[in-house]
Design an enzyme around this catalytic site. Sequence first.
Site, short mmCIF file in Angstrom:
data_model
loop_
_atom_site.label_atom_id
_atom_site.label_comp_id
_atom_site.label_asym_id
_atom_site.label_seq_id
_atom_site.Cartn_x
_atom_site.Cartn_y
_atom_site.Cartn_z
N GLY A 163 3.43 4.09 -2.32
CA GLY A 163 3.62 5.38 -1.66
C GLY A 163 2.69 5.51 -0.47
N GLY A 196 4.25 -6.73 3.12
CA GLY A 196 3.62 -6.72 4.44
C GLY A 196 2.53 -7.78 4.53
N GLY A 221 4.85 1.15 8.80
CA GLY A 221 4.82 -0.23 8.31
C GLY A 221 5.76 -0.39 7.11
CG HIS A 222 4.86 1.54 3.42
ND1 HIS A 222 3.86 2.44 3.72
CD2 HIS A 222 4.33 0.66 2.52
CE1 HIS A 222 2.78 2.13 3.03
NE2 HIS A 222 3.03 1.06 2.31
#
Length: 303
Positions: free
Chosen positions: A31, A158, A36-37
């Site tokens: 979360g 990532g 980026g997510h």
Amino acid sequence: MKQITKAAELQQAVAEAKAQNLEIGLVPTMGALHEGHLSLIERALKENDFVVVSLFVNPIQFNNKEDLAKYPRTIEADLDLIKSLELRIKGACTDRLVAFTPTVEEMYPDGEPTEIVYHFGPVEEVMEGPRRPGHFSGVAVVVRRLFDLAQPKRAYFGEKDYQQVAVIRALLEQIKYPIELVPCPIVRADDGLALSSRNMRLSPAARAIAPTINATLEQAAEMAEYEDVDDVKEWVVDTLASFHEVNPSLCPDGLKFEPEYFEIVDARTLQPIENWDAAGDLGAVGCIAVWLDGVRLIDIVKF
Ligand code: PAF
């Protein structure tokens, strides 16, 4: 997007997707989502028919209770961000995107494992490993549980957590799951700072100088053309550690960078290299952890 909180309900959704021969992508997160997510989710949506994004703050990967307590929990804002991504990419992904937001009890029905479950050898014996005992085993436990529930064809991680990617690669070799690991490039703010949920904890003055980390790493990549590995390592650490002395006006109230480590390692084995030629097929990568304003930031540079 559909929100699912129960493991059994996720298994049901996955079974239905599998029955239609849909390819499943998994994006594990804790979360506190940022661009980026979202880039991982967007890529997963492009490359798969059905995507599971998990949002779960995994207690067993925190070896520090205070860090766990401080970890931002922003589920409603996270779900809004995922919805805004859906609108942005204009795909009708409502029925092929699941946000899995389980409770701790749902993820660990038999209780949280308290012992080290996984060992990964040399890849975890450097950098983050010795500094965060049990961390990578905790990551592996939750990721395996997510693999079991979501049964993905591809899983997206990532590259900012570069060592985590290497550990997941080792996990997949250990458990022999035919899942394609997809490492994704770091997304940076316009000023170069690697996006991280931790950035929101930086004071304005700290946030203003934080891009120095990336700028220093980029300069290090240029130096690698003509300097030895050890000299580049020393220069990076010295440049950051002395920043407050060279730039006192940018560093009020004792603000300073405190490098914890900067290692130049083989990009596959993560073992430190002593000269540039020692790097194998994936080349060399520099990994840094640095404290700023009470926040531990990590970043990487590829050589
Ligand atoms: O990178 C993270 O956010 C976490 O370590 C992960 C992979 C979601 C496991 O909890």
